[in-house]
Design a protein around this motif. Structure first.
Motif, PDB file in Angstrom:
ATOM      1  N   ALA A 246     -11.288   6.803   7.318  1.00 41.99           N
ATOM      2  CA  ALA A 246      -9.985   6.668   8.324  1.00 41.99           C
ATOM      3  C   ALA A 246     -10.370   7.277   9.739  1.00 41.99           C
ATOM      4  CB  ALA A 246      -8.847   7.358   7.668  1.00 41.99           C
ATOM      5  N   GLY A 247      -9.602   6.552  10.752  1.00 43.41           N
ATOM      6  CA  GLY A 247     -10.136   7.296  12.059  1.00 43.41           C
ATOM      7  C   GLY A 247      -9.614   6.431  13.180  1.00 43.41           C
ATOM      8  N   LEU A 248     -10.201   6.746  14.380  1.00 49.72           N
ATOM      9  CA  LEU A 248      -9.830   5.870  15.678  1.00 49.72           C
ATOM     10  C   LEU A 248     -11.203   5.864  16.260  1.00 49.72           C
ATOM     11  CD1 LEU A 248      -7.781   4.585  17.635  1.00 49.72           C
ATOM     12  CD2 LEU A 248      -7.662   6.932  18.722  1.00 49.72           C
ATOM     13  N   LEU A 249     -11.525   4.548  16.815  1.00 49.44           N
ATOM     14  CA  LEU A 249     -12.531   4.251  18.000  1.00 49.44           C
ATOM     15  C   LEU A 249     -12.024   3.674  19.115  1.00 49.44           C
ATOM     16  CD1 LEU A 249     -15.583   4.131  18.781  1.00 49.44           C
ATOM     17  CD2 LEU A 249     -15.526   1.902  17.592  1.00 49.44           C
ATOM     18  N   THR A 250     -12.470   4.519  20.213  1.00 49.76           N
ATOM     19  CA  THR A 250     -12.026   4.057  21.470  1.00 49.76           C
ATOM     20  C   THR A 250     -13.154   4.039  22.381  1.00 49.76           C
ATOM     21  OG1 THR A 250     -11.213   6.117  22.574  1.00 49.76           O
ATOM     22  CG2 THR A 250      -9.442   4.767  21.412  1.00 49.76           C
ATOM     23  N   VAL A 251     -13.263   3.142  23.354  1.00 53.10           N
ATOM     24  CA  VAL A 251     -14.276   3.169  24.417  1.00 53.10           C
ATOM     25  C   VAL A 251     -13.417   3.173  25.778  1.00 53.10           C
ATOM     26  CG1 VAL A 251     -16.000   1.828  25.543  1.00 53.10           C
ATOM     27  CG2 VAL A 251     -15.925   1.942  22.954  1.00 53.10           C
ATOM     28  N   ASN A 252     -14.002   4.366  26.615  1.00 51.66           N
ATOM     29  CA  ASN A 252     -13.448   4.289  28.003  1.00 51.66           C
ATOM     30  C   ASN A 252     -14.568   4.057  28.840  1.00 51.66           C
ATOM     31  OD1 ASN A 252     -10.676   5.192  27.157  1.00 51.66           O
ATOM     32  ND2 ASN A 252     -11.513   7.094  26.914  1.00 51.66           N
ATOM     33  N   VAL A 253     -14.370   3.393  29.969  1.00 48.65           N
ATOM     34  CA  VAL A 253     -15.265   3.402  31.119  1.00 48.65           C
ATOM     35  C   VAL A 253     -14.901   3.854  32.251  1.00 48.65           C
ATOM     36  CG1 VAL A 253     -16.114   0.922  30.020  1.00 48.65           C
ATOM     37  CG2 VAL A 253     -14.451   1.175  31.821  1.00 48.65           C
ATOM     38  N   ASP A 254     -15.958   4.290  33.070  1.00 49.59           N
ATOM     39  CA  ASP A 254     -15.503   5.032  34.248  1.00 49.59           C
ATOM     40  C   ASP A 254     -15.098   3.961  35.175  1.00 49.59           C
ATOM     41  OD1 ASP A 254     -15.541   6.608  36.577  1.00 49.59           O
ATOM     42  OD2 ASP A 254     -17.708   7.180  36.362  1.00 49.59           O
TER      43      ASP A 254
ATOM     44  N   THR B  64     -10.322  -0.641  21.707  1.00 45.26           N
ATOM     45  CA  THR B  64      -9.749   0.335  20.828  1.00 45.26           C
ATOM     46  C   THR B  64      -9.571  -0.215  19.458  1.00 45.26           C
ATOM     47  OG1 THR B  64      -7.584   1.520  20.471  1.00 45.26           O
ATOM     48  CG2 THR B  64      -7.622  -0.363  21.270  1.00 45.26           C
ATOM     49  N   SER B  65      -9.597   0.681  18.527  1.00 40.40           N
ATOM     50  CA  SER B  65      -9.143   0.185  17.095  1.00 40.40           C
ATOM     51  C   SER B  65      -7.985   0.143  16.638  1.00 40.40           C
ATOM     52  CB  SER B  65      -9.914   1.005  16.024  1.00 40.40           C
ATOM     53  OG  SER B  65      -9.800   2.220  16.021  1.00 40.40           O
ATOM     54  N   ASN B  66      -7.176   0.761  17.752  1.00 41.35           N
ATOM     55  CA  ASN B  66      -5.772   0.793  17.426  1.00 41.35           C
ATOM     56  C   ASN B  66      -4.941   0.618  18.787  1.00 41.35           C
ATOM     57  OD1 ASN B  66      -2.991   1.737  17.126  1.00 41.35           O
ATOM     58  ND2 ASN B  66      -3.440   3.555  15.875  1.00 41.35           N
ATOM     59  N   ALA B  67      -4.799  -0.725  18.885  1.00 42.16           N
ATOM     60  CA  ALA B  67      -4.250  -1.019  20.280  1.00 42.16           C
ATOM     61  C   ALA B  67      -2.595  -0.824  20.533  1.00 42.16           C
ATOM     62  CB  ALA B  67      -4.320  -2.662  20.372  1.00 42.16           C
ATOM     63  N   LEU B  68      -1.930  -0.549  19.356  1.00 44.23           N
ATOM     64  CA  LEU B  68      -0.628  -0.188  19.601  1.00 44.23           C
ATOM     65  C   LEU B  68      -0.497   1.369  20.112  1.00 44.23           C
ATOM     66  CD1 LEU B  68       0.919  -1.304  16.094  1.00 44.23           C
ATOM     67  CD2 LEU B  68       1.373  -2.326  18.350  1.00 44.23           C
TER      68      LEU B  68
END
Length: 173
Positions: free
Chosen positions: A37-45, A63-67
């Motif tokens: 369990a967890g969350l993965l997000t990617v942020n770009v500059d 994101t793995s959790n769009a809500l």
């Protein structure tokens, strides 16, 4: 055997994958298999030349959790030890425990409400500059060395897809 199976599935899936978002879905499936369990997000500059000096703008590209964390969400970050480490020097950041998350993230209450208690932020460099971050949050209060290594390897595997996604978003802005 679970590590080998997850690795083989990821390699097979990415071998012919051309869509960055689909590729990140495969990376998330491997993350889930390896770490649970967890969350993965990617942020770009998303910082623009006209932005005030000392500000760094980030945009969530995946994101793995769009809500809880929808794609397109934006953050304005000022210079802090965290931004210096991760975004300026391009060094991995590991935050463990609610106090560490609270010191770094404005949305620490949301993170805690999702049962997440630790983070690994991996900078993705291009030309010596941090172009994106690969962010894994987990329910554990501390990361083990093999978990950190797994996240860093997943980030490396995802890097070409994330940089392609960053370029697409940059040209659309």
């Amino acid at each position: 055997m679970a590590v080998l199976a997850a690795s083989e599935r990821l390699c097979d899936a990415l071998h012919r994958c051309n869509d960055p978002a689909a590729a990140l879905g495969h990376v998330e499936a491997a993350r889930l298999a390896l770490l649970g369990a967890g969350l993965l997000t990617v942020n770009v500059d998303a910082t623009k030349p006209g932005d005030p000096p000392g500000e760094i703008h980030l945009m969530r590209a995946w994101t793995s959790n769009a809500l809880a964390y929808p794609v397109g969400g934006r953050k304005r970050k000022l210079r802090t030890p965290w931004t210096e480490q991760l975004l300026v020097r391009g060094e991995v950041f590991i935050g463990e425990g609610e106090a560490a998350l609270g010191a770094v993230f404005d949305d620490a209450a949301l993170i805690a409400s999702l049962g997440l208690r630790s983070v690994i932020n991996v900078p993705l460099l291009d030309g010596g500059l941090t172009r994106a971050t690969f962010n894994v949050l987990g329910p554990r209060p501390h990361w083990q060395a093999h978990e950190v290594a797994a996240v860093r390897l997943l980030a490396l595997v995802a890097r070409p897809f994330i940089l392609r996604l960053a370029s697409v978003l940059e040209s659309a802005d």
